[in-house]
Design an enzyme around this catalytic site. Structure first.
Site, PDB file in Angstrom:
ATOM      1  N   GLU A  51       4.740   0.133 -13.641  1.00  0.00           N
ATOM      2  CA  GLU A  51       4.015   1.393 -13.441  1.00  0.00           C
ATOM      3  C   GLU A  51       4.901   2.569 -13.841  1.00  0.00           C
ATOM      4  OE1 GLU A  51       0.764   1.922 -12.742  1.00  0.00           O
ATOM      5  OE2 GLU A  51       1.555   3.854 -13.389  1.00  0.00           O
ATOM      6  N   PHE A  52       4.329   3.488 -14.611  1.00  0.00           N
ATOM      7  CA  PHE A  52       5.109   4.632 -15.100  1.00  0.00           C
ATOM      8  C   PHE A  52       4.711   5.958 -14.450  1.00  0.00           C
ATOM      9  CE2 PHE A  52       5.330   1.433 -18.465  1.00  0.00           C
ATOM     10  CZ  PHE A  52       6.695   1.372 -18.672  1.00  0.00           C
ATOM     11  N   CYS A  63      13.306   6.045  -7.585  1.00  0.00           N
ATOM     12  CA  CYS A  63      13.394   5.166  -8.756  1.00  0.00           C
ATOM     13  C   CYS A  63      14.660   5.314  -9.598  1.00  0.00           C
ATOM     14  CB  CYS A  63      12.183   5.381  -9.644  1.00  0.00           C
ATOM     15  SG  CYS A  63      10.668   4.828  -8.864  1.00  0.00           S
ATOM     16  N   ALA A 118       0.848  -1.207   0.000  1.00  0.00           N
ATOM     17  CA  ALA A 118       0.000   0.000   0.000  1.00  0.00           C
ATOM     18  C   ALA A 118       0.876   1.246   0.000  1.00  0.00           C
ATOM     19  CB  ALA A 118      -0.925  -0.019   1.216  1.00  0.00           C
ATOM     20  N   ARG A 136      16.844  25.277  -8.930  1.00  0.00           N
ATOM     21  CA  ARG A 136      15.666  24.772  -9.646  1.00  0.00           C
ATOM     22  C   ARG A 136      15.162  25.706 -10.733  1.00  0.00           C
ATOM     23  NH1 ARG A 136      14.230  19.459  -9.220  1.00  0.00           N
ATOM     24  NH2 ARG A 136      14.661  18.697  -7.143  1.00  0.00           N
ATOM     25  N   THR A 157      11.329  -2.596  -3.898  1.00  0.00           N
ATOM     26  CA  THR A 157      12.475  -3.343  -4.447  1.00  0.00           C
ATOM     27  C   THR A 157      13.719  -2.438  -4.351  1.00  0.00           C
ATOM     28  OG1 THR A 157      11.816  -2.547  -6.643  1.00  0.00           O
ATOM     29  CG2 THR A 157      11.184  -4.795  -6.079  1.00  0.00           C
ATOM     30  N   SER A 163       5.756  -4.082  -9.144  1.00  0.00           N
ATOM     31  CA  SER A 163       7.061  -3.571  -8.712  1.00  0.00           C
ATOM     32  C   SER A 163       8.018  -3.533  -9.895  1.00  0.00           C
ATOM     33  CB  SER A 163       7.683  -4.493  -7.660  1.00  0.00           C
ATOM     34  OG  SER A 163       6.873  -4.586  -6.522  1.00  0.00           O
ATOM     35  N   THR A 164       8.997  -2.636  -9.834  1.00  0.00           N
ATOM     36  CA  THR A 164      10.044  -2.604 -10.852  1.00  0.00           C
ATOM     37  C   THR A 164      11.083  -3.667 -10.492  1.00  0.00           C
ATOM     38  OG1 THR A 164       9.680  -0.248 -11.091  1.00  0.00           O
ATOM     39  CG2 THR A 164      11.745  -1.120 -11.977  1.00  0.00           C
TER      40      THR A 164
HETATM   41  P1  NAD Z   1       6.809   1.727  -0.915  1.00  0.00           P
HETATM   42  O1  NAD Z   1       7.949   1.410  -0.047  1.00  0.00           O
HETATM   43  O2  NAD Z   1       6.124   3.069  -0.799  1.00  0.00           O
HETATM   44  O3  NAD Z   1       5.644   0.635  -0.704  1.00  0.00           O
HETATM   45  C1  NAD Z   1       5.861  -0.734  -0.652  1.00  0.00           C
HETATM   46  C2  NAD Z   1       4.952  -1.325   0.423  1.00  0.00           C
HETATM   47  O4  NAD Z   1       5.009  -2.746   0.341  1.00  0.00           O
HETATM   48  C3  NAD Z   1       5.348  -0.961   1.848  1.00  0.00           C
HETATM   49  O5  NAD Z   1       4.279  -0.288   2.490  1.00  0.00           O
HETATM   50  C4  NAD Z   1       5.656  -2.313   2.513  1.00  0.00           C
HETATM   51  O6  NAD Z   1       5.257  -2.379   3.869  1.00  0.00           O
HETATM   52  C5  NAD Z   1       4.842  -3.259   1.660  1.00  0.00           C
HETATM   53  N1  NAD Z   1       5.310  -4.647   1.696  1.00  0.00           N
HETATM   54  C6  NAD Z   1       6.559  -5.114   1.513  1.00  0.00           C
HETATM   55  N2  NAD Z   1       6.577  -6.465   1.568  1.00  0.00           N
HETATM   56  C7  NAD Z   1       5.295  -6.859   1.798  1.00  0.00           C
HETATM   57  C8  NAD Z   1       4.658  -8.125   1.939  1.00  0.00           C
HETATM   58  N3  NAD Z   1       5.365  -9.269   1.830  1.00  0.00           N
HETATM   59  N4  NAD Z   1       3.334  -8.165   2.175  1.00  0.00           N
HETATM   60  C9  NAD Z   1       2.615  -7.007   2.273  1.00  0.00           C
HETATM   61  N5  NAD Z   1       3.159  -5.778   2.131  1.00  0.00           N
HETATM   62  C10 NAD Z   1       4.480  -5.706   1.891  1.00  0.00           C
HETATM   63  O7  NAD Z   1       7.278   1.497  -2.402  1.00  0.00           O
HETATM   64  P2  NAD Z   1       6.715   2.189  -3.743  1.00  0.00           P
HETATM   65  O8  NAD Z   1       7.338   3.521  -3.940  1.00  0.00           O
HETATM   66  O9  NAD Z   1       5.237   2.052  -3.765  1.00  0.00           O
HETATM   67  O10 NAD Z   1       7.356   1.233  -4.839  1.00  0.00           O
HETATM   68  C11 NAD Z   1       6.864  -0.074  -5.054  1.00  0.00           C
HETATM   69  C12 NAD Z   1       7.458  -0.613  -6.341  1.00  0.00           C
HETATM   70  O11 NAD Z   1       7.011   0.186  -7.450  1.00  0.00           O
HETATM   71  C13 NAD Z   1       8.981  -0.573  -6.395  1.00  0.00           C
HETATM   72  O12 NAD Z   1       9.427  -1.707  -7.088  1.00  0.00           O
HETATM   73  C14 NAD Z   1       9.277   0.679  -7.203  1.00  0.00           C
HETATM   74  O13 NAD Z   1      10.495   0.592  -7.897  1.00  0.00           O
HETATM   75  C15 NAD Z   1       8.130   0.700  -8.185  1.00  0.00           C
HETATM   76  N6  NAD Z   1       7.773   2.025  -8.683  1.00  0.00           N
HETATM   77  C16 NAD Z   1       7.762   3.110  -7.865  1.00  0.00           C
HETATM   78  C17 NAD Z   1       7.375   4.362  -8.355  1.00  0.00           C
HETATM   79  C18 NAD Z   1       7.337   5.570  -7.468  1.00  0.00           C
HETATM   80  O14 NAD Z   1       7.164   6.669  -7.986  1.00  0.00           O
HETATM   81  N7  NAD Z   1       7.472   5.451  -6.171  1.00  0.00           N
HETATM   82  C19 NAD Z   1       6.980   4.483  -9.685  1.00  0.00           C
HETATM   83  C20 NAD Z   1       6.994   3.351 -10.498  1.00  0.00           C
HETATM   84  C21 NAD Z   1       7.396   2.137  -9.993  1.00  0.00           C
HETATM   85  C1  UDX Z   2      10.132   8.697 -12.230  1.00  0.00           C
HETATM   86  C2  UDX Z   2       9.593   8.517 -13.659  1.00  0.00           C
HETATM   87  O1  UDX Z   2       9.345   9.806 -14.228  1.00  0.00           O
HETATM   88  C3  UDX Z   2       8.319   7.694 -13.640  1.00  0.00           C
HETATM   89  O2  UDX Z   2       7.884   7.446 -14.971  1.00  0.00           O
HETATM   90  C4  UDX Z   2       8.605   6.371 -12.941  1.00  0.00           C
HETATM   91  O3  UDX Z   2       7.428   5.593 -12.872  1.00  0.00           O
HETATM   92  C5  UDX Z   2       9.150   6.608 -11.552  1.00  0.00           C
HETATM   93  O4  UDX Z   2      10.340   7.438 -11.627  1.00  0.00           O
HETATM   94  P1  UDX Z   2       9.520  10.264 -10.174  1.00  0.00           P
HETATM   95  O5  UDX Z   2      10.850   9.858  -9.666  1.00  0.00           O
HETATM   96  O6  UDX Z   2       8.342  10.119  -9.278  1.00  0.00           O
HETATM   97  O7  UDX Z   2       9.171   9.446 -11.509  1.00  0.00           O
HETATM   98  O8  UDX Z   2       9.546  11.811 -10.639  1.00  0.00           O
HETATM   99  P2  UDX Z   2      10.190  12.561 -11.909  1.00  0.00           P
HETATM  100  O9  UDX Z   2       9.261  13.616 -12.317  1.00  0.00           O
HETATM  101  O10 UDX Z   2      10.647  11.630 -12.942  1.00  0.00           O
HETATM  102  O11 UDX Z   2      11.457  13.294 -11.258  1.00  0.00           O
HETATM  103  C6  UDX Z   2      12.594  12.572 -10.801  1.00  0.00           C
HETATM  104  C7  UDX Z   2      13.673  13.547 -10.391  1.00  0.00           C
HETATM  105  O12 UDX Z   2      14.214  14.212 -11.531  1.00  0.00           O
HETATM  106  C8  UDX Z   2      13.181  14.660  -9.457  1.00  0.00           C
HETATM  107  O13 UDX Z   2      14.155  14.923  -8.479  1.00  0.00           O
HETATM  108  C9  UDX Z   2      13.016  15.846 -10.390  1.00  0.00           C
HETATM  109  O14 UDX Z   2      13.115  17.078  -9.732  1.00  0.00           O
HETATM  110  C10 UDX Z   2      14.168  15.616 -11.344  1.00  0.00           C
HETATM  111  N1  UDX Z   2      13.978  16.262 -12.654  1.00  0.00           N
HETATM  112  C11 UDX Z   2      12.931  15.907 -13.449  1.00  0.00           C
HETATM  113  C12 UDX Z   2      14.898  17.209 -13.093  1.00  0.00           C
HETATM  114  O15 UDX Z   2      15.855  17.522 -12.386  1.00  0.00           O
HETATM  115  N2  UDX Z   2      14.722  17.773 -14.319  1.00  0.00           N
HETATM  116  C13 UDX Z   2      13.692  17.444 -15.136  1.00  0.00           C
HETATM  117  O16 UDX Z   2      13.607  17.998 -16.248  1.00  0.00           O
HETATM  118  C14 UDX Z   2      12.767  16.475 -14.693  1.00  0.00           C
END
Ligand code: NAD
Ligand code: UDX
Length: 469
Positions: free
Chosen positions: A163-164, A278, A12, A445, A93, A132-133
């Site tokens: 997820e993007f 990420c 979550a 910035r 991850t 997850s990635t």
């Molecule tokens: P997060 O740490 O916010 O959330 C992960 C959650 O999973 C945590 O709350 C944790 O308690 C729970 N968890 C772990 N193991 C578990 C289990 N066995 N059973 C139940 N719950 C469990 O992480 P996030 O930022 O949501 O990222 C999740 C994945 O998505 C990663 O692989 C990340 O690379 C990928 N991702 C993240 C983003 C982003 O912007 N944060 C974007 C795209 C992809």
């Molecule tokens: C990124 C990817 O954009 C998204 O597609 C993927 O799913 C997760 O990773 P996020 O990290 O949430 O998303 O934000 P993003 O807008 O990509 O910014 C990442 C970092 O780059 C931030 O620190 C941002 O400030 C910086 N950034 C972004 C720059 O410095 N310059 C830019 O032009 C764009």
């Protein structure tokens, strides 16, 4: 084709929460349960006043509409698994901290534990979706674990659906994604499972934006997309260093090259360095994958994107020290913004953490203001960044303030680390009146109007500009 009536999302967090909340909103006929082992997180998702565990514009509205209708948050992971016909695995991850591949490989422990739990609990067939990635071919490991532990008459189809979304625009990205990517085995069962997930997204995503590919291409595409986005930022940041040394202006350079439709204008904003959970993690993951495949040159190529980012952060803090007459010892520096980008409370890998650690090492006094980040998070990040420094020592050097104006009072310099919109409308006259002179602004910035600030009396240094202060 199997029809999806009940979805469970394991994890979550920043991805699982918003993604599955939007699925619930857009698919009222599907019951969506988001589960997590972290009870505090689940309690926050269920909080009566909607004090959700993550800040994301538009998220509260989505949760208000769907929660209790067909969207549920629970810490009963087993029940969620048992009831669902499709399970998203959306756990963290992170980069491995120890053991083989420490510092670059992805820690797949959480993915494996979630997969083993699915195998142990499921008594009916499931579609299991990697959200997850993960490194290329993780789906194969999941399949082996699931099949080795499955009960009779239970089959598992594994899909990759990376997820993007970007934080700060997650809801907008989820409502109107550039594309939804679904990878499956090219068997008839794999393709059927893929179509079942496509049906879910078709409730609001146009069909031509739903791409179906092979499993390994899908896994690799996610790493590749993040690596190429981060590479653009490191490229523009490398050019920002040349601009500062030559008097060219990075905004003008970015605009000029962005007009070439082959290059495009987005994601070319020079900054104090990219942060977030990420980019660095996924590039290091790609580096590790390349090294494991004996592709040394490929690994080195991608590693340079991270090296350049570290250089950018160091270069910025050095510019602050150099400009403040080569010493910031005992000087007060206001750092505006602590989140890794605007419109999020997330601080993972935020450039602000590195800058503040550098300022602390120079024995400066630091005032921090961020409109969203929890104070406890700031203390925990700063402690982790300086493990040999007790928290009391950090707290003697660093203060957290409740407004930008308060943070800037009696400071020698203001550093803009996050591009929060509210920093554009700061009353700079009042800030100037309250600061020690000469009063410096370091814009990491490209946020302020440097000429207007200079007219007030500030000395202004902007990333990617080598003009007089
Ligand atoms: P997060 O740490 O916010 O959330 C992960 C959650 O999973 C945590 O709350 C944790 O308690 C729970 N968890 C772990 N193991 C578990 C289990 N066995 N059973 C139940 N719950 C469990 O992480 P996030 O930022 O949501 O990222 C999740 C994945 O998505 C990663 O692989 C990340 O690379 C990928 N991702 C993240 C983003 C982003 O912007 N944060 C974007 C795209 C992809
Ligand atoms: C990124 C990817 O954009 C998204 O597609 C993927 O799913 C997760 O990773 P996020 O990290 O949430 O998303 O934000 P993003 O807008 O990509 O910014 C990442 C970092 O780059 C931030 O620190 C941002 O400030 C910086 N950034 C972004 C720059 O410095 N310059 C830019 O032009 C764009």
């Amino acid at each position: 084709m199997p029809r999806v009536n009940k979805i469970c999302c394991i994890g979550a967090g920043y991805v699982g929460g918003p993604t599955c909340a939007v699925i619930a909103l857009k698919c009222p006929h599907i019951r969506v349960t988001i589960v997590d082992l972290n009870q505090a997180r689940i309690d926050a998702w269920n909080s009566p006043d909607f004090h959700l565990p993550i800040y994301e514009p538009g998220l509260e509205d989505v949760v208000r509409k769907a929660r209790g209708r067909n969207l549920f948050f629970s810490s009963d992971v087993d029940k969620g698994i048992q009831e669902a016909d499709l399970i998203f695995v959306s756990v963290n991850t992170p980069t491995k901290k120890s053991g083989v591949g420490a510092g670059s490989a992805a820690d797949l422990n959480y993915v494996e534990l979630a997969t083993r739990r699915i195998a142990a609990i499921a008594t009916s067939s499931k579609i299991v979706v990697e959200k997850s990635t993960v490194p290329c071919r993780t789906a194969e490991s999941m399949r082996i674990i699931l099949e080795a532990n499955s009960k009779p008459n239970t089959r598992f189809d594994i899909l990759s659906n990376p997820e993007f979304l970007a934080e700060g625009t997650a809801i907008k990205d989820l409502f109107a994604p550039d594309r939804v990517l679904i990878g499956s085995l090219q068997t008839s069962e794999g393709k059927e499972a893929c179509q079942a997930l496509c049906e879910v997204y078709r409730n609001w995503v146009p069909n031509d934006k739903i791409l179906t590919v092979g499993l390994w291409s899908s896994e690799l595409s996610k790493l590749a997309a993040n690596a190429m986005l981060a590479q653009r930022i490191s490229s523009i940041n490398a050019l920002s260093a040349i601009c500062e040394a030559t008097g060219a202006n990075i905004d003008e350079v970015a605009h000029s090259i962005g007009q070439d439709s082959r290059i495009g204008s987005k994601f070319l904003r020079a900054s104090v360095g990219f942060g977030g959970s990420c980019f660095q993690k996924d590039i290091l993951n790609l580096v590790y994958l390349s090294e494991s495949l004996n592709l040394k040159e490929v690994a080195e190529y991608w590693k340079q994107v991270v090296t350049m980012n570290e250089y950018q952060k160091r270069r910025f803090s050095k510019r602050v020290v150099d400009t403040l007459f080569n010493t910031i010892t005992g000087k007060r520096i206001a750092v505006l913004g602590f989140a890794f980008k605007a419109d999020t409370g997330d601080t993972r890998e935020s450039a602000a953490i590195t800058l503040i650690r550098d300022f602390q090492e120079e024995r400066a006094l630091v005032n921090i203001y961020d409109p969203q980040v929890e104070h406890s998070q700031i203390w925990s990040d700063l402690s982790e960044a300086s493990p040999s420094m007790p928290l009391e020592t950090i707290q003697r050097q660093v203060s957290i303030c409740s407004s930008a104006l308060e943070a800037c009072r009696n400071a020698e310099a203001v550093v803009i680390a996050t591009e929060w919109a509210e920093f554009k409308t700061i009353d700079w006259q009042s800030v100037y009146a309250g600061m020690n002179k000469p009063a410096f602004v370091f814009d990491g910035r490209l946020l302020v109007n440097a000429e207007e600030l200079r007219a007030i009396g500030f000395k202004v240094a902007v990333i990617g500009r080598g003009e007089r202060l």
